[in-house]
Design an enzyme around this catalytic site. Structure first.
Site, mmCIF file in Angstrom:
data_model
loop_
_atom_site.group_PDB
_atom_site.id
_atom_site.type_symbol
_atom_site.label_atom_id
_atom_site.label_comp_id
_atom_site.label_asym_id
_atom_site.label_seq_id
_atom_site.Cartn_x
_atom_site.Cartn_y
_atom_site.Cartn_z
ATOM 1 N N LYS A 59 33.742 32.122 45.186
ATOM 2 C CA LYS A 59 35.112 31.779 44.787
ATOM 3 C C LYS A 59 35.619 30.661 45.690
ATOM 4 O O LYS A 59 35.622 30.791 46.921
ATOM 5 C CB LYS A 59 36.017 33.008 44.896
HETATM 6 C C1 E4P Z 1 41.182 37.105 41.933
HETATM 7 O O1 E4P Z 1 40.553 36.052 41.982
HETATM 8 C C2 E4P Z 1 42.259 37.376 42.890
HETATM 9 O O2 E4P Z 1 41.656 37.385 44.137
HETATM 10 C C3 E4P Z 1 42.978 38.677 42.702
HETATM 11 O O3 E4P Z 1 42.776 39.212 41.450
HETATM 12 C C4 E4P Z 1 44.436 38.569 43.029
HETATM 13 O O4 E4P Z 1 45.091 39.737 42.655
HETATM 14 P P1 E4P Z 1 46.533 40.144 43.243
HETATM 15 O O5 E4P Z 1 47.532 39.138 42.757
HETATM 16 O O6 E4P Z 1 46.777 41.504 42.677
HETATM 17 O O7 E4P Z 1 46.400 40.129 44.728
#
Ligand code: E4P
Length: 227
Positions: free
Chosen positions: A86
């Site tokens: 990521k």
């Molecule tokens: C995904 O890429 C993100 O890291 C994650 O889903 C963020 O989720 P949140 O807004 O619940 O922290």
């Protein structure tokens, strides 16, 4: 739409993978902070459980493109095939994506996406996935579902192979809305994954069928007891 688990607690992952058709696990630094310790201990345990066929998404935290690229290679060296790195969809992140696409086979998930143009640029850079943050976008006063749908349309209209992996959900309705329009994937917390099919009417219906069967066949009996 593939479903992934957005969590790093191995016991939860084991429980959910046992019950549901899960395509993989996504993590981020905040999720890993809830476990603590060496992040690779956590991630290796997850990889060991889900196997090398399943997707594991792990975020790089460096700020400079060259450092992000080096971190990405390190992550994949340790966690193996089907590991998606990521990378935030910011200028240095785009540069890192280009470096990685030009010099390696590393799979990239563009993350921290709040606008369709971030996703489009990430797609042009060769990212496999783009992750719009549905609920965080909603919290800013915009429409997260709509942003995710627009990104899907942009990918389709431009014949890009990048898929949407929608993230950051507050409820199962948001997941349903994206499922209806055929988004590539959604990554959800254990609570939301369970809530997708949680409904007392369903439990009541199943309980009634079992009670009716046991009423004439005997308590604890199933079809296996007859031939
Ligand atoms: C995904 O890429 C993100 O890291 C994650 O889903 C963020 O989720 P949140 O807004 O619940 O922290």
């Amino acid at each position: 739409m593939k479903l992934l688990i957005d969590d790093a607690h191995l016991d939860e992952i084991k429980k959910l993978c046992d019950l549901y058709p899960v395509a993989g696990v996504t993590t981020n630094p905040t999720i890993l902070s809830k476990i603590g310790g060496n992040p690779f201990d956590t991630l290796k345990a997850i990889r060991g459980f889900i196997g090398e066929e399943a997707e594991l998404h792990v975020q790089a935290v460096s700020r400079r493109a060259e450092d992000i690229a080096a971190e990405a290679k390190h992550i994949v060296n340790i966690l193996g095939a089907n590991t998606y790195v990521k990378i935030p969809a910011v200028p240095e992140g785009f540069k890192a994506m280009k470096i990685l696409v030009d010099t390696s086979e590393i799979l990239i998930t563009a993350t921290a996406i709040y606008t369709p143009m971030q996703a489009y640029i990430a797609g042009l850079c060769g990212a496999s996935y783009a992750a719009p943050y549905v609920n965080r976008i909603d919290n800013m006063g915009f429409d997260g579902i709509r942003v995710a749908q627009e990104i899907q349309k942009i990918f389709n209209a431009n014949r890009m192979e990048t898929e949407v992996i929608a993230a950051s959900f507050k409820n199962s309705q948001q997941v349903l809305e994206l499922c209806k329009c055929g988004i590539g994937a959604a990554t959800v917390s254990p609570e939301i994954l369970s809530a997708l099919v949680k409904n007392s009417a369903i439990d009541d219906a199943v309980d009634k069928f079992i009670a009716d069967f046991e009423g004439f066949a005997g308590v604890g009996k199933t079809m296996c007891d007859f031939r």
